[in-house]
Structures are given as structure tokens and as C-alpha cells.
Design a protein around this motif. Structure first.
Motif, short mmCIF file in Angstrom:
data_model
loop_
_atom_site.label_atom_id
_atom_site.label_comp_id
_atom_site.label_asym_id
_atom_site.label_seq_id
_atom_site.Cartn_x
_atom_site.Cartn_y
_atom_site.Cartn_z
N ASP A 105 0.89 -1.02 0.14
CA ASP A 105 0.02 0.06 0.05
C ASP A 105 0.72 1.24 0.06
O ASP A 105 1.89 1.37 0.75
CB ASP A 105 -0.93 0.07 1.16
CG ASP A 105 -1.80 -1.07 1.17
OD1 ASP A 105 -2.08 -1.53 0.06
OD2 ASP A 105 -2.41 -1.35 2.25
N ILE A 106 0.60 2.08 -0.90
CA ILE A 106 1.36 3.41 -0.95
C ILE A 106 0.33 4.56 -0.14
O ILE A 106 1.07 5.23 0.74
CB ILE A 106 1.39 3.81 -2.42
CG1 ILE A 106 2.13 3.05 -3.08
CG2 ILE A 106 2.19 5.22 -2.32
CD1 ILE A 106 3.38 2.48 -2.67
N THR A 107 -0.90 4.67 -0.23
CA THR A 107 -1.64 5.50 0.39
C THR A 107 -2.95 4.80 0.61
O THR A 107 -3.35 3.88 -0.26
CB THR A 107 -1.99 6.87 -0.56
OG1 THR A 107 -2.73 6.62 -1.62
CG2 THR A 107 -0.69 7.46 -0.68
N THR A 108 -3.60 5.08 1.67
CA THR A 108 -4.76 4.33 2.01
C THR A 108 -5.78 5.81 2.80
O THR A 108 -5.55 6.52 3.35
CB THR A 108 -4.76 3.52 3.13
OG1 THR A 108 -4.03 3.97 4.38
CG2 THR A 108 -3.80 2.27 2.82
N ASN A 109 -6.91 5.45 2.37
CA ASN A 109 -7.99 6.14 3.28
C ASN A 109 -9.16 5.58 4.07
O ASN A 109 -10.48 6.09 4.09
CB ASN A 109 -8.63 7.05 2.08
CG ASN A 109 -9.42 6.28 0.93
OD1 ASN A 109 -9.70 5.06 1.15
ND2 ASN A 109 -10.00 6.98 -0.02
N PRO A 113 -7.27 1.67 -1.21
CA PRO A 113 -5.88 2.11 -1.43
C PRO A 113 -5.40 2.30 -2.38
O PRO A 113 -5.91 1.80 -3.50
CB PRO A 113 -5.15 0.59 -0.57
CG PRO A 113 -5.87 -0.38 -0.95
CD PRO A 113 -7.35 0.19 -1.25
N GLU A 170 -6.22 1.73 7.51
CA GLU A 170 -5.94 1.33 6.16
C GLU A 170 -7.41 0.98 5.55
O GLU A 170 -7.77 1.28 4.51
CB GLU A 170 -5.06 0.38 6.25
CG GLU A 170 -3.49 0.64 6.35
CD GLU A 170 -2.55 -0.37 6.58
OE1 GLU A 170 -1.31 -0.05 6.58
OE2 GLU A 170 -2.94 -1.58 6.49
#
Length: 297
Positions: A105-109, A113, A170
Motif C-alpha cells: 500500500d502506498i496510500t490508504t483512506n 488503497p 488502512e
């Protein structure tokens, strides 16, 4: 350190689901690319627990576009079900297998992801939710364990990979998955800190789609220990964020007795809707609202 990880040994006897004609065809198609494919997650966990294996998932270092090429070359239907997340579904002889490329995962919200693909099995394991879901196994049954998942299975313990709060941020659905594994395995929740973190962050469930909530919650409802877990979820306030109508579990306990009595005479299908109805006290309009909220149709 090799990206193959820690080889634990031949712990899985090669069962039918690991060697039937359909899965062998998919594995052979992937192997033609020259990289190793493994069974991953729930199928490995459930086989080690001697539970029925209902879904078989695979992981591979191959990129999803390459997975599609390899499957189609072997005349296996490939469906790009979640290709930007690395997931391709192989369809063969009325069987489906999800194949996911190793990723991080580089970015998660909390929902969707942004991922980057990798060749490192350990790196892929680190992005998973619980240690026993990070287990992988070769077609020959050799199990790889990067995060002490085998010991946690032996100890009957649900343990987050790394910090519970980070895993929940995440993907908020992991809160329900935590309770689902309590219900389906009967495992201990002796990690009081992680348990309380799930409760304290339950408000995040209101950010998720009704489909995702329904799918995970229904898995709780059909689990063996569902009533004990529902009682925890209702009393701690977890359900108020997606099912505020769930106010009591007394009728659910009665339903268990009725289902057990009937099962002594005939086999009945466990119906999550019936169990849901026993959990709530409401009128027709509110029942319709629940159906709409959880996307029943």
C-alpha cells in the motif's frame, strides 16, 4: 534476505481443493510465466484449522496484465475484477479463483488503497490484516509464515499485523472482520488493547458502503459463535454505526434453540436474514430502511 521468506515446512497435506483439475490448470497457466504462485490467506488458514475450504485465492509476483495474458494463453477466462488493486478472477469449469499480484500500500483512506506491485512475499504479507491471513502455501503444501501466524493459530489468537489502529485506518472493514473471526473461530480476544481499539473506532464503519458492511456482517450471522459475538457488538455500541436497530440479543438466543431443535429432525439452511430479524425490533418502514441501507437488492 530472500523475498521467498521463511520456509516452515510441508505442513499442509495436499487436499482435493489443492489439486483438482480446475486449480491445476490455473496453477500451470501461471507457472508458465516462470514465477511461483501460492495459495494465500483464508484457504491456508482454514485448512490448517481443519475447516471446510470454500474459497481458494492465489497470489503471484506476476503483474495483473501478465496474469491475464497467461490465463488467456491457457484458454482460461480472465476477468479484471479489481485490476488496479492487482486482482484478476480466473473462471474455469464453473469455478472461480481470485489471483492477486503481490503488492504494498502506498496510500490508504480507509476504503480504497493506492497500491504498488512488488516481487517480495514478505512485503505483501505486511499489508494484510491478521497474522493468520498472511500465511501462504505452495501447491506442494509448503507453508510460508512471515509474521508468526502459525503460532497464533495454535494459540487460537486473533492478532493484527503490526498495530491494530494502523490496520484499521488502512481499511475500516477490518473492525467487522475482527469480530467475524471471533464468531467463526471462537478464538480468544485476550489482546484487550486491540479489542478496545476496534470498539473505539467503530464509528469509522459509517464511512463504508452498505454492500461491504452487509457482506461482512452476514458472515458473522452465519458463524457458529455468532450470538456471543453479537452480544459483545451490541453492548459495546459497535452495531449502532451501521445497524442502530439492533438493541437486544434475547430473541437471537431463542432462535438458536429453535434452530438446534429443528436440526435434530431435518437439516435447515442457516439464513442470515432470519438471524438479523431476531436481532432487531422495528416496524415495516424501518425494516425497509435497513434493507436499503445494507443494499439487500
Amino acid at each position: 534476505m530472500s523475498n521467498r521468506g521463511t520456509e516452515v515446512g510441508n505442513l499442509l497435506p495436499v487436499k482435493t481443493w489443492m489439486k483438482n483439475a480446475s486449480i491445476k490448470a490455473v496453477l500451470n497457466a501461471l507457472a508458465a510465466g516462470g514465477k511461483e504462485a501460492r495459495f494465500i490467506g483464508g484457504c491456508v488458514r482454514d485448512e490448517l484449522l481443519k475447516l471446510p475450504v470454500n474459497e481458494v485465492d492465489l497470489a503471484t509476483p506476476e503483474r495483473p496484465e501478465r496474469v491475464i495474458q497467461l490465463l488467456e494463453k491457457a484458454e482460461i477466462k480472465a476477468v479484471p475484477t479489481g485490476i488496479k488493486y492487482g486482482t484478476v478472477t480466473a473462471v474455469i469449469r464453473n469455478n472461480t479463483y481470485q489471483i492477486t499480484s503481490l503488492r504494498k500500500d502506498i496510500t490508504t483512506n480507509g476504503r480504497h488503497p493506492v497500491v504498488e506491485f512488488t516481487d517480495d512475499w514478505r512485503e505483501d504479507a505486511m499489508r494484510r490484516d491478521f497474522t493468520f491471513n498472511a500465511l501462504s502455501a505452495t501447491p506442494e503444501g509448503v507453508v510460508y509464515d512471515y509474521l508468526n501466524g502459525l503460532q497464533d493459530l495454535a494459540d487460537r489468537r486473533i492478532k493484527f499485523v503490526g498495530l491494530a489502529e494502523e490496520r484499521i485506518n488502512e481499511d475500516h472493514l477490518r473492525i467487522l472482520r475482527y469480530f467475524r473471526f471471533m464468531a467463526s473461530t471462537g478464538f480468544l480476544n485476550d489482546d484487550k488493547v486491540s479489542h478496545q481499539i476496534c470498539i473505539d473506532n467503530a464509528y469509522l464503519l459509517s464511512h463504508l458502503s452498505g454492500e461491504r458492511i452487509r457482506e461482512e456482517f452476514f458472515k458473522i450471522l452465519i458463524s457458529e459463535n455468532y450470538n456471543d459475538v453479537l452480544e459483545v457488538m451490541v453492548k459495546s455500541g459497535v452495531t449502532q454505526y451501521f445497524l442502530p436497530e439492533a438493541m437486544q440479543t434475547n430473541l437471537t438466543k431463542h432462535l438458536i434453540r429453535v434452530e438446534n431443535f429443528v436440526n435434530e429432525h431435518i437439516n435447515i439452511i442457516i439464513d442470515p436474514i432470519r438471524r438479523l430479524a431476531s436481532l432487531i425490533s422495528t416496524n415495516r418502514s424501518n425494516a425497509d430502511a435497513i434493507a436499503q441501507r445494507l443494499k439487500f437488492s
